[in-house]
Design an enzyme around this catalytic site. Sequence first.
Site, mmCIF file in Angstrom:
data_model
loop_
_atom_site.group_PDB
_atom_site.id
_atom_site.type_symbol
_atom_site.label_atom_id
_atom_site.label_comp_id
_atom_site.label_asym_id
_atom_site.label_seq_id
_atom_site.Cartn_x
_atom_site.Cartn_y
_atom_site.Cartn_z
ATOM 1 N N LYS A 166 30.639 -25.425 -2.577
ATOM 2 C CA LYS A 166 30.826 -25.802 -1.178
ATOM 3 C C LYS A 166 30.609 -24.589 -0.294
ATOM 4 O O LYS A 166 31.385 -23.640 -0.339
ATOM 5 C CB LYS A 166 32.231 -26.351 -0.929
ATOM 6 N N THR A 199 42.947 -14.409 2.150
ATOM 7 C CA THR A 199 44.080 -14.290 1.233
ATOM 8 C C THR A 199 45.001 -15.499 1.358
ATOM 9 O O THR A 199 45.544 -15.988 0.369
ATOM 10 C CB THR A 199 44.825 -12.975 1.506
ATOM 11 N N CYS A 202 34.794 -8.526 4.127
ATOM 12 C CA CYS A 202 36.127 -8.393 3.540
ATOM 13 C C CYS A 202 36.415 -6.949 3.149
ATOM 14 O O CYS A 202 37.562 -6.524 3.160
ATOM 15 C CB CYS A 202 36.278 -9.311 2.346
#
Lengths: 478, 281
Positions: free
Chosen positions: A182, A236, A290
Amino acid sequence: MVFEYAAAPESSAIVNIKSHYNLFIGGKFVKGKNNSNYKTINPATEEVLAEITEASVKDVNEAVKAARKAFKTWSKLTGSQRGKYLFRIARIIQERAREIAVLETMNNGKPIRESRDIDIPLVAAHFFHYAGWADKLDHAGLGKNPQPLGVAGQIIPWNFPLLMLAWKIAPALAAGNTVVLKPAETTPLTALLFAEICQQAELPDGVVNIITGAGETGKALVEHPDINKIAFTGSTEVGRLIAQSVAGTNKKVTLELGGKAANIVFDDAAIDQAVEGVVQGIFFNQGHVCCAGSRLLIQESISDNFMNLLYERMKNLRLGNPLDKNTDVGAINSAAQLAKIKELTQAGSAEGAEMWSAPCEIPNRGFWFAPTVFTNVSLSHRIAREEIFGPVLSVLTFRTPDEAIEKANNTPFGLSAGIWTEKGSRILEVANRLRAGVVWANTFNKFDPTSPFGGYKESGYGREGGRHGLEAYLKAGK
Amino acid sequence: MAELEIKRTAKLFIGGAFPRSESGRTYEVFDKNKQFLANVTLGSKKDARDAVTAARSSFSKWSQATAYNRGQVLYRVAEIMQGRREQFVTEVNTWSKTKKQAEIEVDKAIDLLVWFAGWTDKLSMTTGSNNPVAGPFFNFSIPEPTGVVAAIAPSQNPLLSLVEIIGSIVLSGNAVIVIPSEKQPLTAVSLAEVFATSDVPGGVINILTGSYKEIAPWLASHEDVNALDLSGVSDKAVALDLEKSGAQTLKRVLRPNANLPGLERIKFFLETKTVWHPRGL
């Protein structure tokens, strides 16, 4: 003296965007069962690019069924046969690289210079690397004849849409798994183009399935009982939910989550290179990274000089049309992300930090945020602890190497870190003591398919890239 | 008349010391024939927290110790166990069907420690890599310990499984807090005495006797614990709760039925660190 740049836009004529996209299940594009759709836009212009299918639970079931069926034959192919399909995919990506890069920039907002020179070449390289692993799994460090896990459910973020797809799909397929992937809600277009590439490569039906949608679609995929492995890159917060959701099952999980990397500049660093490295560390891809170097730790004795050089450099950053080949800083990917960046920067000011933004013109339409620096930041501030995921740098100072290491490690995250010094022994000692999965010394934000990537602590677990990346998709042989 | 035997008080092992429980509690332990063996310390939430503090403070030094040094320490543990073989056989035999079975278990445990001792300086070689990136950079990946690990040991082969859990976790530089079998904790108490006399730095190995159902939830939710080893959790509902609780802080969780073969168990408690540096004249 000011140099004016002439506009140098890459043409978007090379891409052919359909008005509507179906789901890619079992090798074919099929209509969603709920007939529910949403629109995907260009974040730099807010123009609608296409209508995308929102996959329902039923669609997820179909996709997993197709992947399970394909697994029976795909896992029985010889490694060299699987490898040949992956080599084909790598080559088609290279052939269509410019088209893919333009589409990526249009749907994501990142500068064409980055999608063209970094994202898409790395995508091809990733497939090429893992293609060569498919017939060498006995050498993956898991004993003789390691086995694939089965069907992998893969959920990827919007910051490097096709690159994250490559990180997920290439090792999974090389190891003999099949996948249901996805893409992120806001950036589905290159994943859907990848589905066409799978068709061009004549990849057997059902080996790769692409389902589009938002959080609910992802949740259905994670909770599906016939999934053997979940691979997730994202926040997270969602990582915690996934880890909870798979508790008590036999599903294997790898999570690549948030970060708050320290980029440490010592007083003996090569200053100009360090300034450039700090800029690349935080403003690359609008800070939607990130592993971004979002905390600058600068040695107190050089901080005034360094900050002046940094401000001067930032004044030359060119923000604007992502398709322009001279653009350094593109669009923020979505209105929601822009709101989050604004909320956190407001908190930064409210908590007493000092904000400075590069003086660049902000386009009238689209989502934008000027490259920004906060000084007078303390470790307890939200902008020093929470991931902003935007072009915002928080600056802290230190006096001794021990203090720098202590501050760098003072975070629940542990994805990456940077070290700038000309002293070799210091690089090795600091790298050794940093609790982070990737350490860049005198460089930053470098990626390669042979180089394992992933975090410590709450930045997640598992590695992507290299031999280590295979381990996430294999169980040890007997 | 024979001399009256001096019985040992079975205490906790935290930070290299043998404290009683802060709670002051003990519980009775019996052998397979329901004969009383000892009053064993019943660890509490506070003891668990003390153990985490001790483990964390030992971690930086133990993880930075040379691999050679960690190997020597683990080999020393095997040596001391060998010297106390008869004591361990007697204790294992309080539950094993035959003395022969007890002897086999103790010998296997000692051999396993020797195997672990030999692994400390080979892990980087076999699980690390030098990565040929497409650019002018030197790039390598090395294994590093995850940090503080909380483990629950099974009742099956209590000595051997305890040695397997502790050895596989600490050999790479992790610190461990382990809850041994509630019913058969005596070998764990003896093992603690072995650790205390084998140059294992205080805090690297901590043993909390008592009920895992009571203690483990505090460890699973503790923010300073990095990983959980649920090997000994036989109750599925408890395992589910512990894994869910650990997910809050994204702990690495080894599930009860994982059954990882030798090296894979060691690797489960490792991180991989990749370091880049440019090349140039």
